[in-house]
Design a protein around this motif. Structure first.
Motif, PDB file in Angstrom:
ATOM      1  N   LEU A 244     158.138  77.514  38.023  1.00 10.60           N
ATOM      2  CA  LEU A 244     158.003  76.810  36.743  1.00 10.60           C
ATOM      3  C   LEU A 244     157.376  75.437  36.929  1.00 10.60           C
ATOM      4  N   LEU A 245     157.656  74.788  38.049  1.00  6.27           N
ATOM      5  CA  LEU A 245     157.000  73.511  38.359  1.00  6.27           C
ATOM      6  C   LEU A 245     155.503  73.710  38.575  1.00  6.27           C
ATOM      7  N   ALA A 246     155.131  74.749  39.294  1.00  7.78           N
ATOM      8  CA  ALA A 246     153.714  75.021  39.550  1.00  7.78           C
ATOM      9  C   ALA A 246     152.971  75.310  38.244  1.00  7.78           C
ATOM     10  N   ILE A 247     153.594  76.077  37.360  1.00  6.65           N
ATOM     11  CA  ILE A 247     152.980  76.374  36.065  1.00  6.65           C
ATOM     12  C   ILE A 247     152.836  75.086  35.255  1.00  6.65           C
ATOM     13  N   LEU A 248     153.871  74.262  35.277  1.00  4.73           N
ATOM     14  CA  LEU A 248     153.818  72.986  34.557  1.00  4.73           C
ATOM     15  C   LEU A 248     152.665  72.128  35.085  1.00  4.73           C
ATOM     16  N   ASP A 249     152.537  72.049  36.405  1.00  6.87           N
ATOM     17  CA  ASP A 249     151.435  71.277  36.998  1.00  6.87           C
ATOM     18  C   ASP A 249     150.078  71.796  36.527  1.00  6.87           C
ATOM     19  N   ASP A 250     149.905  73.112  36.519  1.00  4.21           N
ATOM     20  CA  ASP A 250     148.642  73.697  36.045  1.00  4.21           C
ATOM     21  C   ASP A 250     148.383  73.345  34.586  1.00  4.21           C
ATOM     22  N   ARG A 251     149.417  73.416  33.774  1.00  5.22           N
ATOM     23  CA  ARG A 251     149.241  73.169  32.346  1.00  5.22           C
ATOM     24  C   ARG A 251     149.012  71.704  32.020  1.00  5.22           C
ATOM     25  N   MET A 252     149.421  70.815  32.900  1.00  2.00           N
ATOM     26  CA  MET A 252     149.173  69.380  32.673  1.00  2.00           C
ATOM     27  C   MET A 252     147.682  69.068  32.646  1.00  2.00           C
ATOM     28  N   THR A 253     146.854  69.946  33.173  1.00  3.81           N
ATOM     29  CA  THR A 253     145.405  69.719  33.155  1.00  3.81           C
ATOM     30  C   THR A 253     144.767  70.191  31.851  1.00  3.81           C
ATOM     31  N   ASN A 254     145.535  70.886  31.001  1.00  8.23           N
ATOM     32  CA  ASN A 254     145.002  71.363  29.721  1.00  8.23           C
ATOM     33  C   ASN A 254     144.759  70.205  28.762  1.00  8.23           C
ATOM     34  N   ASP A 255     143.767  70.381  27.886  1.00  8.85           N
ATOM     35  CA  ASP A 255     143.647  69.456  26.761  1.00  8.85           C
ATOM     36  C   ASP A 255     144.661  69.905  25.705  1.00  8.85           C
ATOM     37  N   ALA A 256     144.883  69.084  24.707  1.00  5.98           N
ATOM     38  CA  ALA A 256     145.933  69.352  23.711  1.00  5.98           C
ATOM     39  C   ALA A 256     145.721  70.682  22.985  1.00  5.98           C
ATOM     40  N   ALA A 257     144.488  70.991  22.601  1.00  5.76           N
ATOM     41  CA  ALA A 257     144.227  72.234  21.863  1.00  5.76           C
ATOM     42  C   ALA A 257     144.485  73.455  22.748  1.00  5.76           C
ATOM     43  N   THR A 258     144.067  73.400  23.988  1.00  2.00           N
ATOM     44  CA  THR A 258     144.305  74.507  24.910  1.00  2.00           C
ATOM     45  C   THR A 258     145.793  74.694  25.130  1.00  2.00           C
ATOM     46  N   GLU A 259     146.513  73.591  25.299  1.00  5.08           N
ATOM     47  CA  GLU A 259     147.945  73.687  25.541  1.00  5.08           C
ATOM     48  C   GLU A 259     148.671  74.296  24.343  1.00  5.08           C
ATOM     49  N   ARG A 260     148.248  73.971  23.130  1.00  3.44           N
ATOM     50  CA  ARG A 260     148.879  74.566  21.949  1.00  3.44           C
ATOM     51  C   ARG A 260     148.646  76.079  21.935  1.00  3.44           C
ATOM     52  N   ARG A 261     147.465  76.530  22.322  1.00  2.00           N
ATOM     53  CA  ARG A 261     147.205  77.979  22.385  1.00  2.00           C
ATOM     54  C   ARG A 261     148.085  78.631  23.451  1.00  2.00           C
ATOM     55  N   VAL A 262     148.192  77.970  24.603  1.00  3.72           N
ATOM     56  CA  VAL A 262     149.002  78.511  25.690  1.00  3.72           C
ATOM     57  C   VAL A 262     150.463  78.613  25.256  1.00  3.72           C
ATOM     58  N   LEU A 263     150.989  77.570  24.649  1.00  2.03           N
ATOM     59  CA  LEU A 263     152.409  77.601  24.289  1.00  2.03           C
ATOM     60  C   LEU A 263     152.685  78.620  23.192  1.00  2.03           C
ATOM     61  N   ARG A 264     151.725  78.888  22.312  1.00  4.92           N
ATOM     62  CA  ARG A 264     151.917  79.968  21.322  1.00  4.92           C
ATOM     63  C   ARG A 264     152.064  81.308  22.046  1.00  4.92           C
ATOM     64  N   GLY A 265     151.266  81.511  23.087  1.00  2.00           N
ATOM     65  CA  GLY A 265     151.389  82.735  23.887  1.00  2.00           C
ATOM     66  C   GLY A 265     152.737  82.831  24.588  1.00  2.00           C
ATOM     67  N   GLU A 266     153.211  81.706  25.105  1.00  2.00           N
ATOM     68  CA  GLU A 266     154.521  81.676  25.759  1.00  2.00           C
ATOM     69  C   GLU A 266     155.626  81.967  24.742  1.00  2.00           C
ATOM     70  N   LEU A 267     155.509  81.377  23.554  1.00  2.00           N
ATOM     71  CA  LEU A 267     156.498  81.607  22.501  1.00  2.00           C
ATOM     72  C   LEU A 267     156.495  83.078  22.085  1.00  2.00           C
ATOM     73  N   ALA A 268     155.325  83.689  22.013  1.00  2.00           N
ATOM     74  CA  ALA A 268     155.243  85.112  21.670  1.00  2.00           C
ATOM     75  C   ALA A 268     155.987  85.952  22.705  1.00  2.00           C
ATOM     76  N   GLN A 269     155.808  85.632  23.989  1.00  4.90           N
ATOM     77  CA  GLN A 269     156.503  86.378  25.050  1.00  4.90           C
ATOM     78  C   GLN A 269     158.019  86.203  24.947  1.00  4.90           C
ATOM     79  N   ILE A 270     158.444  84.984  24.679  1.00  6.23           N
ATOM     80  CA  ILE A 270     159.877  84.702  24.550  1.00  6.23           C
ATOM     81  C   ILE A 270     160.450  85.472  23.360  1.00  6.23           C
ATOM     82  N   ASN A 271     159.765  85.402  22.216  1.00  6.57           N
ATOM     83  CA  ASN A 271     160.239  86.105  21.018  1.00  6.57           C
ATOM     84  C   ASN A 271     160.337  87.609  21.275  1.00  6.57           C
ATOM     85  N   ARG A 272     159.303  88.177  21.906  1.00  7.33           N
ATOM     86  CA  ARG A 272     159.303  89.613  22.189  1.00  7.33           C
ATOM     87  C   ARG A 272     160.459  89.983  23.111  1.00  7.33           C
ATOM     88  N   ALA A 273     160.670  89.210  24.159  1.00  6.07           N
ATOM     89  CA  ALA A 273     161.758  89.507  25.098  1.00  6.07           C
ATOM     90  C   ALA A 273     163.111  89.429  24.397  1.00  6.07           C
TER      91      ALA A 273
END
Length: 167
Positions: free
Chosen positions: A120-149
């Motif tokens: 989770l730290l490694a993923i966080l480090d990778d995501r810190m390089t995202n711009d704000a719009a990219t990060e919002r798209r990524v977190l929507r995908g993460e939220l979709a996975q969480i909701n589905r699970a």
């Protein structure tokens, strides 16, 4: 599927335990009845894509920080890979969570099931390089996975409970 038979208040409560966005919950209520598991998951994904940024922020507010003591059973189960992490790793997670929140203005949301604190730290480090719009798209995908699970876990729990019910 028990979710189809619940009254609106009970279904609303069950769905809120999956995702704390009122917009998502109301869209899911409006999509009932669900023909099957696939229809439920499709509706969940569709509802998520329709959410405003404010709705997403409301959903994020329902998630504890990675590495913090979760305040609900779902989050505790999802973050179980972090529970046994060394104190130094947890301290690093807290520090990087704070940096992430300062950069993006919201909690670091990641599908944590089966992942270690180090992952989770490694993923966080990778995501810190995202711009704000990219990060919002990524977190929507993460939220979709969480909701589905969480929805699948809810359905699985229903199936287990139904096994003891005489037909």
């Amino acid at each position: 599927m028990r979710l189809n038979q619940m009254d609106d208040d009970a279904a609303r409560s069950a769905l809120r335990s999956i995702c704390s966005s009122t917009g998502w919950v109301e869209r899911m209520l409006g999509a009932r009845p669900f023909a099957d598991e696939a229809a439920l998951l499709d509706a969940a994904d569709s509802a998520l894509t329709e959410l405003s940024e404010a709705d997403i922020d409301e959903a994020l507010a329902g998630h504890p920080r990675i590495g913090d003591r979760p305040d609900n059973a779902s989050s505790a189960r999802e973050q179980s890979g972090v529970a046994d992490a060394a104190d130094s790793v947890l301290a690093e997670l807290r520090e990087r969570n704070a940096s992430y929140e300062e950069r993006f203005g919201h909690v670091y949301l990641v599908f944590a099931n089966g992942r270690s604190a180090e992952d989770l730290l490694a993923i966080l480090d990778d995501r810190m390089t995202n711009d704000a719009a990219t990060e919002r798209r990524v977190l929507r995908g993460e939220l979709a996975q969480i909701n589905r699970a969480r929805l699948l876990r809810m359905l699985s729990t229903e199936s287990i409970a139904d096994e003891g019910v005489p037909r």
